[in-house]
Design a protein around this motif. Structure first.
Motif, PDB file in Angstrom:
ATOM      1  N   LYS A 133       0.995  12.142   6.173  1.00  0.00           N
ATOM      2  CA  LYS A 133       1.089  10.743   6.296  1.00  0.00           C
ATOM      3  C   LYS A 133       1.367   9.472   7.274  1.00  0.00           C
ATOM      4  CE  LYS A 133       4.138  11.423   2.521  1.00  0.00           C
ATOM      5  NZ  LYS A 133       3.995  13.293   3.205  1.00  0.00           N
ATOM      6  N   LEU A 185       0.021   6.528   8.770  1.00  0.00           N
ATOM      7  CA  LEU A 185       0.610   5.790   8.902  1.00  0.00           C
ATOM      8  C   LEU A 185       0.170   4.628  10.291  1.00  0.00           C
ATOM      9  CD1 LEU A 185       2.059   2.798   7.500  1.00  0.00           C
ATOM     10  CD2 LEU A 185       3.912   4.891   8.214  1.00  0.00           C
ATOM     11  N   PHE A 234      -3.350   5.261  -1.624  1.00  0.00           N
ATOM     12  CA  PHE A 234      -3.872   6.730  -1.188  1.00  0.00           C
ATOM     13  C   PHE A 234      -2.762   7.784  -0.336  1.00  0.00           C
ATOM     14  CE2 PHE A 234      -4.025   2.256   1.453  1.00  0.00           C
ATOM     15  CZ  PHE A 234      -5.114   1.537   0.631  1.00  0.00           C
ATOM     16  N   THR A 235      -3.820   8.891  -1.161  1.00  0.00           N
ATOM     17  CA  THR A 235      -3.124  10.315  -0.819  1.00  0.00           C
ATOM     18  C   THR A 235      -3.655  11.121  -0.083  1.00  0.00           C
ATOM     19  OG1 THR A 235      -3.023   9.787  -3.372  1.00  0.00           O
ATOM     20  CG2 THR A 235      -2.649  12.726  -2.495  1.00  0.00           C
ATOM     21  N   PHE A 249       3.962  -1.385   3.835  1.00  0.00           N
ATOM     22  CA  PHE A 249       2.906  -0.428   3.652  1.00  0.00           C
ATOM     23  C   PHE A 249       4.716   0.683   3.131  1.00  0.00           C
ATOM     24  CE2 PHE A 249      -0.010  -1.499   7.147  1.00  0.00           C
ATOM     25  CZ  PHE A 249      -0.840  -1.164   5.693  1.00  0.00           C
ATOM     26  N   TYR A 294       0.730  -1.299  -0.091  1.00  0.00           N
ATOM     27  CA  TYR A 294      -0.285   0.138   0.049  1.00  0.00           C
ATOM     28  C   TYR A 294       1.043   0.828   0.059  1.00  0.00           C
ATOM     29  CZ  TYR A 294      -3.021  -3.578   0.794  1.00  0.00           C
ATOM     30  OH  TYR A 294      -5.009  -4.371   0.824  1.00  0.00           O
ATOM     31  N   LEU A 324       1.841   5.255   0.101  1.00  0.00           N
ATOM     32  CA  LEU A 324       1.456   6.477   1.102  1.00  0.00           C
ATOM     33  C   LEU A 324       1.924   7.438   0.053  1.00  0.00           C
ATOM     34  CD1 LEU A 324       0.449   4.001   3.498  1.00  0.00           C
ATOM     35  CD2 LEU A 324       0.750   6.291   4.852  1.00  0.00           C
ATOM     36  N   GLU A 332       6.375   4.403   2.838  1.00  0.00           N
ATOM     37  CA  GLU A 332       5.450   6.250   3.050  1.00  0.00           C
ATOM     38  C   GLU A 332       6.508   6.613   2.570  1.00  0.00           C
ATOM     39  OE1 GLU A 332       5.264   9.491   6.559  1.00  0.00           O
ATOM     40  OE2 GLU A 332       4.575   8.112   6.784  1.00  0.00           O
TER      41      GLU A 332
END
Length: 348
Positions: free
Chosen positions: A15, A19, A121-122, A90, A5, A7, A92
């Motif tokens: 962010k 997270l 995801f933004t 994730f 995912y 970010l 980031e």
């Protein structure tokens, strides 16, 4: 395959706060998460802020994951998988990363049978996002990046709505919808959001590769860990660096992205809190983000500071051990020598 995912979101959009909530959710759901943290500068404040989460983290430093360190992403991802055996990852990205390039990096042949794209995801900060989309030929590099982060998102989350007036929040939502007419728009306050809705987003779109797997450990870890590319650091184990007051003085050259620069400064003595507040409140207009740690001269406790124009936030850090005192400043056309002098003047 392990879902990844991504970010994204501009500097200071929130962010890392989001997270932390994502990590809490998947751990409670019985999954083992890991994180790839991309930092534009030479030290990751955000990675240190995840210490309490007890989650394996791999840092990709000194550049944007979608450009200067893109070639090392596959290697970093594979080594993280070998060491941490995660069920979900994730990533980031730094605030200037373009999600299209990150997705492209995840399609490298080495990762083809190992990871899948779980979703992009933004985060959009309601207090700073542009209220209009100018013609493309007039857009700056930073503006194009901000707009692309929204344009190619599976979900757009608008943060800072608790400190933005209603008219601005409504205007930001209109711009987001203009850029991306399909993605759900969610509101995020202090990183709180419907996590299940986020993690299921690509399966809702009919992408079977994005389903979150039930816990299954990898069974073929490599016997030896290859050297990592420049700018990538392992943080799977706890940091063992010296306390802040023992760090030798150093200042490092700026990393650049277009007109954007980052400045790293390491404190060598405790900081007078009043001077630090004054410094943060008087940062020039070109500074888009500042963050770091310092030891308070009066209490001798470690403090974390975060600055997103126009307001700084300072909180006491629970444990000095293993965290250096340093400042990272990101902005355009930084007067580096002047900023270093001001930071030094904050020390007792």
């Amino acid at each position: 395959m392990i879902p990844v995912y991504i970010l994204t979101g501009f500097l200071g959009a929130g962010k890392t706060t989001l997270l932390k909530n994502l990590l809490d959710y998947v751990k409670k759901d019985g999954l083992r998460p890991a994180v790839v943290m991309n930092e534009f500068g030479m030290e990751s404040v955000d990675t240190l802020s995840l210490q309490g989460a007890q989650v394996p983290v791999m840092d990709m430093l000194e550049g944007c994951v979608c450009c200067t360190v893109k070639g090392g992403l596959a290697s970093a991802m594979l080594q993280l998988i070998d060491m941490a055996k995660p069920h979900v990852i994730f990533l980031e990205a730094t605030g200037v990363a373009n999600p299209v390039d990150i997705v492209d990096a995840l399609l490298e042949p080495e990762l083809h049978e190992v990871v899948s794209l779980g979703g992009v995801f933004t985060l959009v900060g309601a207090t700073r996002f542009p209220l209009a989309v100018p013609p493309e030929f007039t857009q700056t590099q930073l503006q194009r990046t901000q707009f692309d982060q929204v344009r190619y998102a599976d979900v757009v989350m608008i943060s800072k709505t608790d400190v933005a007036d209603f008219e601005r929040k409504y205007a930001v939502e209109s711009v987001v919808r203009e850029l991306n007419g399909k993605a759900p728009i969610l509101t995020v306050v202090n990183g709180n959001v419907d996590v299940k809705q986020l993690l299921d987003i690509r399966s809702q779109y009919g992408d079977p590769d994005a389903d979150i797997p039930h816990p299954t450990a990898l069974t073929t870890p490599s016997e030896k860990t290859a050297p990592l590319p420049k700018g990538i650091m392992r943080r799977v184990r706890e940091r063992t660096e010296a306390p802040a007051e023992k760090v030798k003085p150093t200042s490092r050259p700026a990393t650049s992205f277009g007109n954007l620069q980052t400045l790293h400064y390491e404190f060598t003595r405790p900081v007078v809190a009043e001077r630090m507040y004054r410094f943060l409140y008087n940062l020039p207009e070109g500074v888009l983000r500042a963050k770091g740690f310092y030891v308070d001269s009066e209490t001798h406790t470690l403090h974390e500071f975060q600055y997103v124009p126009p307001t700084p936030l300072v909180t006491e850090w629970p444990d000095v051990e293993g965290v250096r005192a340093f400042a990272v400043i990101i902005g355009e056309e930084l007067e580096q020598d002047e900023l270093r002098n001001h930071l030094q003047a904050c020390e007792e």
